[in-house]
Structures are given as C-alpha cells and as structure tokens.
Motif scaffolding. Structure first.
Motif, PDB file in Angstrom:
ATOM      1  N   GLU A 146       0.810  -1.217   0.000  1.00 34.18           N
ATOM      2  CA  GLU A 146       0.000   0.000   0.000  1.00 34.18           C
ATOM      3  C   GLU A 146       0.845   1.271   0.000  1.00 34.18           C
ATOM      4  O   GLU A 146       0.351   2.355  -0.328  1.00 34.18           O
ATOM      5  N   GLN A 147       2.120   1.143   0.380  1.00 35.33           N
ATOM      6  CA  GLN A 147       2.986   2.323   0.411  1.00 35.33           C
ATOM      7  C   GLN A 147       3.268   2.869  -0.980  1.00 35.33           C
ATOM      8  O   GLN A 147       3.596   4.047  -1.139  1.00 35.33           O
ATOM      9  N   GLU A 189      -6.118  -0.583  -0.625  1.00 37.87           N
ATOM     10  CA  GLU A 189      -5.938   0.077  -1.914  1.00 37.87           C
ATOM     11  C   GLU A 189      -4.532  -0.217  -2.421  1.00 37.87           C
ATOM     12  O   GLU A 189      -3.548   0.066  -1.733  1.00 37.87           O
ATOM     13  N   MET A 221      -5.188   3.530  -8.733  1.00 37.24           N
ATOM     14  CA  MET A 221      -5.281   2.638  -7.592  1.00 37.24           C
ATOM     15  C   MET A 221      -6.529   1.770  -7.702  1.00 37.24           C
ATOM     16  O   MET A 221      -7.547   2.190  -8.250  1.00 37.24           O
ATOM     17  N   SER A 260       1.891   4.337  -3.875  1.00 38.41           N
ATOM     18  CA  SER A 260       0.610   5.004  -4.169  1.00 38.41           C
ATOM     19  C   SER A 260       0.599   5.636  -5.552  1.00 38.41           C
ATOM     20  O   SER A 260       0.020   6.698  -5.769  1.00 38.41           O
ATOM     21  N   SER A 275      -9.288  -0.487  -5.388  1.00 36.40           N
ATOM     22  CA  SER A 275      -9.799  -0.696  -4.031  1.00 36.40           C
ATOM     23  C   SER A 275     -10.411  -2.086  -3.921  1.00 36.40           C
ATOM     24  O   SER A 275     -11.035  -2.577  -4.865  1.00 36.40           O
ATOM     25  N   SER A 325      -1.794  -0.084  -5.836  1.00 36.25           N
ATOM     26  CA  SER A 325      -1.512   0.493  -7.142  1.00 36.25           C
ATOM     27  C   SER A 325      -1.595  -0.567  -8.229  1.00 36.25           C
ATOM     28  O   SER A 325      -1.165  -1.711  -8.041  1.00 36.25           O
TER      29      SER A 325
END
Length: 245
Positions: free
Chosen positions: A66-67, A81, A73, A69, A75, A83
């Motif tokens: 998730e880092q 979320e 993105m 971004s 969901s 990428s």
C-alpha cells in the motif's frame, strides 16, 4: 501475465540450447512448490482470525504494497488500496515463472492474491482461473508455433479438466478458507516430493524413485481430490439439515 509468459519462454529456450533446462526447471519446481505449500498449510492451520501473529504478518505484507501510491489505484472489499503497477509487477513475475515452468501459475498467483491483496480464497481462485483462460491462450499460441504441443492429448485433457473444474467450483461455496488452504498446501508438498523423486531418479538412474514419483503424483492427487469432494458434500448435507431445522 502475458508479458511474463513471453519472458519465461525466452529464458527457457536459452537454457534448452545450453542443455540446462531440465535440471533448472526441476530444482525451481521443488523449491517453489515446497515453500508455498508449507506457508499455505501453516496459514490454514492457524488462520488470521485465530492467530494474531498471522494478522501482523499479513497486514505487514499488505502495508508494504500500500505504500506504493502511484495511480491508478484499485480498491478491495477489505479496505485495501493497491496500485495497478504493483498488481502488474506481481503478474509479470508469476507469468515469467508460468512461461518458464509450463504451468498456469495458480500455485503462485492464488497465494499472491490471498496474502498480498487480501482476497478471500474462493475469490482468488476464481480470479486466477479467469485470467489463466486468456494468458494461457497466448502461451499456447507461442508454443504451438514451435510445434511444442501434443495435440492428441488435448481432447481428453480438456474434457477431464472442464468436468473437474465445474465440480471444484461448485464445492468452493461449501468449503471454508482453512480447508481450501490446507488441501491446496498439501497438494503442493506432494508435487514437490514427486518432482524431487523424479529428478533424482533421472540423474542417478534409480527406477524405484521414478515409480515413487508417479505414485505420489497420481495417488496424492486422487486422495486429495476425494477428500475435497467428501468435505464439500458433508458441508452441503450439514447446511441442508440446518435449513430443515
């Protein structure tokens, strides 16, 4: 996956030309099957809902993903979320192994979807089967161009796998994630031991290990398939009894 399959295919052909394809493919099979099998079985025996340490491990993996971004993105229902670029990277890696090893990639993609993207087991399996339909078609085309397909085996393989897939897909609604993970992991471990036996047999000419490899592969598959079917029908019967009450 399609891009990865092409990469894996080219690497495999290079190894074929220098005479190292068989040993490299066998060793990679053994390591990957055993590693993924042990991991999945451990999680099946101690699912995240019961084991806090598992929750930490899974959330740590997902939090790293998730880092990144970089848009766009995607969901997920779990609130995660990710990428699209991360998903593409995972697919390329799995596709490369798929094209190299000559497998659909399910034994790698399914764990990646479950643990990296927090998908439920049944959703991960369904998603993987759907993408395999397309990516494997490309792999079949490029290998077919080289005459590397045994067409006489296609019809019985297609008939058998279609029937089996239909039965398996129906039973996933009546098997919980722990049961699916455990069965999946055991199958991978059996496959790892089978490939190891076959590799040693071919290297040293030990006929007994060759026969053991076939027994493990065919016998293990039949036993695990029977267990899955039995568990599925038992759960169906229990649900029907509860519905009547």
């Amino acid at each position: 996956m399609t891009t990865g399959i092409e990469i894996g295919r080219r690497v495999l052909l290079v190894l074929v030309d220098i005479g190292l394809a068989d040993i490299v493919v066998s060793v990679l099979y053994i390591v990957l099957l055993a590693a993924v099998g042990v991991f999945v079985i451990q999680d099946g025996r101690h699912p995240a809902i019961e084991n806090e340490s598992t929750i930490v491990n899974q959330s740590t993996v997902t939090s790293y993903l998730e880092q990144v971004s970089i848009p766009p993105m995607l969901s997920f229902d779990t609130g995660v979320e990710i990428s699209v670029w991360i998903i593409l990277l995972i697919a390329v890696v799995v596709g490369s192994l798929s094209g190299f090893l000559g497998v659909g990639g399910g034994f790698l993609m399914v764990p990646a979807l479950m643990y990296g993207l927090t998908m439920p087991g049944a959703v991960a399996v369904g998603t993987d089967i759907f993408q395999i339909t397309i990516s494997s078609a490309y792999g079949s085309f490029v290998y077919g161009q080289r005459g590397a397909i045994h067409f006489a085996m296609l019809l019985p393989l297609l008939v058998g796998s279609t029937v089996g897939t239909r039965i398996g897909a129906g039973l996933t609604d009546y098997l919980d994630d722990a049961e699916l993970k455990t069965a999946f992991g055991v199958m991978l471990l059996i496959g790892s031991v089978s490939v190891a036996s076959k590799t040693v047999s071919h290297t040293y000419g030990i006929e007994l290990l060759h026969n053991l490899s076939l027994m493990l592969l065919l016998g293990g598959t039949l036993v695990m398939s029977a267990i899955i079917v039995i568990l599925g029908f038992e759960n169906i019967r229990e649900e029907q009894l509860l519905a009547k009450q």
